[in-house]
Design an enzyme around this catalytic site. Structure first.
Site, PDB file in Angstrom:
ATOM      1  CG  ASP A   1      -2.249   0.891   0.577  1.00 29.23           C
ATOM      2  OD1 ASP A   1      -2.275   1.225   0.036  1.00 29.23           O
ATOM      3  OD2 ASP A   1      -2.472   1.874   1.940  1.00 29.23           O
TER       4      ASP A   1
ATOM      5  CG  ASP B   1      -4.621  -1.794  -3.453  1.00 25.93           C
ATOM      6  OD1 ASP B   1      -5.713  -1.486  -4.504  1.00 25.93           O
ATOM      7  OD2 ASP B   1      -5.277  -1.225  -2.599  1.00 25.93           O
TER       8      ASP B   1
ATOM      9  CG  ASP C   1     -11.790   0.789   3.238  1.00 24.00           C
ATOM     10  OD1 ASP C   1     -12.279   0.240   2.405  1.00 24.00           O
ATOM     11  OD2 ASP C   1     -13.922   1.849   2.202  1.00 24.00           O
TER      12      ASP C   1
END
Length: 333
Positions: A117, A155, A307
Site C-alpha cells: 500500500d 493494489d 478502509d
C-alpha cells in the site's frame, strides 16, 4: 491457462466432502443444531469466526434483533479471509481444512508484498524480496492439496503503474507477483487470481497488458477486479473486458461486496474510496455470473471492515466498523 473451471472446482469440493463424511463446522454453510441454515448457496466457505459473525452474536446477546438481522446479511455470506503480517502456514491450513470438511472452497487474500500500500492506511508487508518468497511458500504449504481460491496482493500491480513504486522496485515487484502465482499454482486444487485494480484506476487498459503478463496473469487462473472498491458490475466489466482482451481472453473475478449503489460520483481523494457514505452491499457471491469470462462475483473486501482512518477518526484499515456495516446492510437491495 491451467484451468478446469471454478464451478467445477466447487462441485468437486462438495463431492469430496460428501464422500469422506467429514462433519461441517458450525457456520460454514451447514447449519449448526438449533440454528437456521444460511441462505448462501455459492459453494464458497462462510467464516463462522469473522467479525460480522461475532457482531451478530453480540447484538443477539444484547437483544438487538433488528440490527443482528441486518448484520446477518454479511455474516451469512462468504467473505474473503485476508492473510498477512505473520507466518501464514498454520492459519491457511486451518481455514482450508475446515472449508474442505464443509464441502466448501475458501476465498483467501495473500497480502504481504514488500512496501504494501506504499505507506498508506494498510502499510506493511514483508521486509524484502527473500522474506516474501519464503512467506508465499509457507502460504502454499498451508493450502496443500485442499481447494482454495487465492487473490494475490490487492493494489500491488496497480501501484506500479501509478508511480508508487519506482525503477528497480517495480521490476522486483513484478517478479515477486509472478513467483507468487507459480508457487501457489503448484498446489493442485488452488485457483489463483492476480489483482488488477479497478475501473477508476485504469485510464488506458493497453498500458496494463505487459505488466499483467510479467506479473504472471497468463499462468494464473486470471485476474481480480474492483477489489475493495465500489464500481458497478457494468462499469467494471466495461474495463475488465478490455484488460482480458489485451492478454488473450483471461478470465476474472469481480468484487461485488460494496458496489450495490456504485461509487460516489462527486468525491475526490480519500472520500471516493475510504469508507464513503451511502454505499450498499452488492450482488451475493456466486459463480453464476452470466458471462463466460467472469468466473465469480466475490466479496473480497470484507463488508463492515474499515478502509482506514480516513482523517475522520474512523477505525484502522481492516478493523470492524459496526456503523458502516449497518449502513451497507440497510442500503442493500
Amino acid at each position: 491457462m491451467n484451468r478446469y473451471g471454478l464451478a467445477a472446482a466447487l462441485a468437486l469440493a462438495l463431492a469430496t466432502a460428501a464422500c469422506t463424511g467429514d462433519p461441517a463446522p458450525a457456520g460454514s454453510g451447514s447449519a449448526a443444531p438449533g440454528t437456521t441454515a444460511p441462505a448462501d448457496a455459492s459453494g464458497f466457505y462462510v467464516d463462522p469466526d469473522g467479525a460480522a459473525a461475532q457482531e451478530v452474536r453480540k447484538l443477539e446477546g444484547e437483544g438487538r434483533a433488528e440490527e443482528a438481522g441486518l448484520i446477518r446479511k454479511i455474516a451469512d455470506r462468504p467473505n474473503a479471509i485476508w492473510i498477512g503480517d505473520q507466518d501464514p502456514r498454520d492459519r491457511v491450513a486451518d481455514i482450508t481444512t475446515k472449508a474442505k470438511q464443509a464441502g466448501r472452497v475458501p476465498v483467501l487474500v495473500a497480502y504481504h508484498i514488500p512496501n504494501r500500500d506504499c505507506g498508506q492506511f494498510s502499510a506493511g508487508g514483508a521486509s524484502g524480496a527473500e522474506e516474501y518468497r519464503s512467506w508465499i511458500g509457507r502460504f502454499a504449504e498451508g493450502i496443500g492439496d485442499r481447494p482454495a481460491l487465492v487473490v494475490v496482493e490487492p493494489d500491488a500491480l496497480a501501484h506500479i503503474l501509478d508511480n508508487c513504486t519506482q525503477g528497480g522496485q517495480a521490476g522486483e515487484r513484478l517478479d515477486l507477483l509472478r513467483n507468487a502465482v507459480e508457487t501457489l499454482k503448484r498446489q493442485p486444487a488452488a485457483k489463483v487470481y492476480v489483482d488488477a485494480g479497478n475501473a477508476g484506476w485504469i485510464k488506458d487498459p493497453g498500458e496494463w497488458a505487459e505488466p499483467m503478463r510479467r506479473a504472471g496473469v497468463p499462468q494464473a487462473d486470471g485476474f481480480a477486479f474492483n477489489v475493495s472498491n465500489f464500481f458497478t458490475v457494468e462499469e467494471s466489466v466495461a474495463v475488465a473486458k478490455r484488460l482480458s482482451d489485451a492478454i488473450g481472453g483471461a478470465h476474472y473475478v469481480l468484487d461485488t461486496s460494496r458496489n450495490g449503489n456504485g461509487p460516489v460520483r462527486d468525491a475526490q481523494g480519500d472520500d471516493a474510496w475510504c469508507n464513503p457514505k451511502g454505499r450498499a452491499l452488492g450482488a451475493a457471491p456466486t459463480t453464476e455470473t452470466g458471462d463466460e469470462r467472469i468466473d465469480a462475483f466475490l466479496w473480497i473486501k470484507r463488508p463492515g471492515e474499515s478502509d482506514g482512518e480516513c482523517h475522520r477518526g474512523e477505525p484502522r484499515a481492516g478493523d470492524w466498523f459496526p456503523e458502516y456495516a449497518l449502513e451497507l446492510a440497510r442500503n442493500a437491495r
